[in-house]
Design an enzyme around this catalytic site. Structure first.
Site, short mmCIF file in Angstrom:
data_model
loop_
_atom_site.label_atom_id
_atom_site.label_comp_id
_atom_site.label_asym_id
_atom_site.label_seq_id
_atom_site.Cartn_x
_atom_site.Cartn_y
_atom_site.Cartn_z
N PHE A 29 5.29 -10.34 -1.09
CA PHE A 29 4.03 -10.51 -1.81
C PHE A 29 3.83 -9.37 -2.81
O PHE A 29 3.89 -8.19 -2.44
CB PHE A 29 2.89 -10.54 -0.79
CG PHE A 29 1.54 -10.81 -1.37
CD1 PHE A 29 1.15 -12.09 -1.68
CD2 PHE A 29 0.65 -9.77 -1.59
CE1 PHE A 29 -0.11 -12.35 -2.21
CE2 PHE A 29 -0.61 -10.00 -2.11
CZ PHE A 29 -1.00 -11.30 -2.42
N SER A 97 9.15 -9.01 4.19
CA SER A 97 7.70 -9.07 4.22
C SER A 97 7.20 -10.50 4.15
O SER A 97 7.54 -11.32 5.00
CB SER A 97 7.13 -8.19 3.09
OG SER A 97 5.76 -7.92 3.30
N MET A 98 6.42 -10.87 3.11
CA MET A 98 6.00 -12.26 2.99
C MET A 98 7.19 -13.19 2.85
O MET A 98 7.14 -14.36 3.26
CB MET A 98 5.06 -12.46 1.80
CG MET A 98 4.57 -13.91 1.67
SD MET A 98 3.61 -14.23 0.18
CE MET A 98 4.92 -14.27 -1.07
N ASP A 198 6.34 1.92 8.85
CA ASP A 198 5.99 0.92 7.85
C ASP A 198 4.50 1.05 7.54
O ASP A 198 3.67 0.89 8.42
CB ASP A 198 6.32 -0.48 8.40
CG ASP A 198 6.14 -1.60 7.39
OD1 ASP A 198 5.31 -1.46 6.48
OD2 ASP A 198 6.83 -2.62 7.53
N HIS A 228 8.53 0.35 4.31
CA HIS A 228 8.42 -1.12 4.32
C HIS A 228 9.53 -1.83 3.55
O HIS A 228 10.14 -2.77 4.05
CB HIS A 228 7.04 -1.52 3.76
CG HIS A 228 6.83 -3.00 3.75
ND1 HIS A 228 6.79 -3.74 4.91
CD2 HIS A 228 6.65 -3.89 2.72
CE1 HIS A 228 6.59 -5.01 4.61
NE2 HIS A 228 6.51 -5.13 3.29
#
Length: 257
Positions: A29, A97-98, A198, A228
């Site tokens: 994202f 992530s996303m 993270d 992250h």
């Protein structure tokens, strides 16, 4: 900003046609393909077929993201998955992530097309108070401060946005709920990377995913020297090597099992 801002050169998608083992790599994202392209090039150098799409609304201007939603992002990775399945014998989906959430959704919706799943700091939930307020905040302000470039390694850049567009974020939260509700439908062999440090995704997502999927094979790998965006961080070589090993051990006969 024009109605259609140009795509940054660093945020262009990456594609390589190779052998019958295909890889779909999805960025996160507000990020861009830049976070996944080094991984994609590593796979391409081994002769594999690779797709690193640019999700709609990304790689241009953050305001454009507020004109998109999770169905748009999902449609882009779904299109790439179908195209890879048309040309490859096996397909591995990887997401940051996303992008990891999108990968889980693909595995839920297309179990016959996903032979392996590799997740790097995936997000399906958040314990942050401000995130819980997003459904209301999106009607008050267009954006919050950005979450990009949470990278320990000096000089690395995922070429993401410096703001977090809230209408788009509210849509992502709805996707999270959809994916969380159907985690048991995920059966593909799963390689899960998690950074111990993270600053974007909290541990709740890991616990929900690993406790909810039905995968017979789950390999949970801690990353000790990355934040992250671990695909661009100090542990990137570990991610690349462990993925190679995991695919060799668990993906080859996935559809025949």
């Amino acid at each position: 900003m024009s109605s259609s801002a140009p795509v940054r050169p660093e945020a262009q998608p990456f594609s390589h046609d190779g052998d019958g083992l295909g890889f779909l790599l999805s960025h996160g994202f507000t990020g861009s393909p830049a976070s996944m392209t080094p991984w994609g090039r590593h796979l391409a150098d081994q002769g594999h077929t690779v797709r690193v799409p640019r999700l709609p609304g990304h790689g241009t201007h953050w305001k454009e993201m507020n004109r998109t939603g999770w169905q748009d992002w999902y449609a882009e990775v779904e299109r790439a998955l179908v195209e890879l399945n048309d040309r490859c014998d096996r397909v591995v989906v990887a997401g940051l992530s996303m992008g990891g959430c999108l990968g889980l959704r693909l595995a839920q919706q297309h179990p016959d097309k996903v032979d392996g799943l590799v997740l790097v700091n995936p997000a399906v939930a958040s314990s942050r108070f401000d995130v819980k307020l997003v459904p209301l905040l999106q009607h008050v302000v267009p954006a919050m401060p950005g979450i990009g470039n949470d990278i320990k390694k000096p000089g690395a850049d995922e070429y993401g946005y410096d703001k977090t567009p809230l209408t788009a974020l509210a849509s992502m939260l709805r996707m999270w709920a959809e994916v969380r509700g159907d985690l048991a439908a995920v059966r593909a062999p799963l390689l899960f990377f998690r950074s111990n440090d993270d600053h974007v995704v909290d541990p709740s997502s890991r616990d929900l995913i690993l406790g909810g999927v039905s995968s017979a094979v789950i390999d949970d790998v801690p990353l000790l020297d990355s934040y992250h965006v671990a695909t661009l961080d100090n542990d990137a070589p570990t991610i690349f090597a462990r993925t190679d090993q995991f695919v060799a051990e668990h993906v080859g006969a996935a559809r025949d099992a």
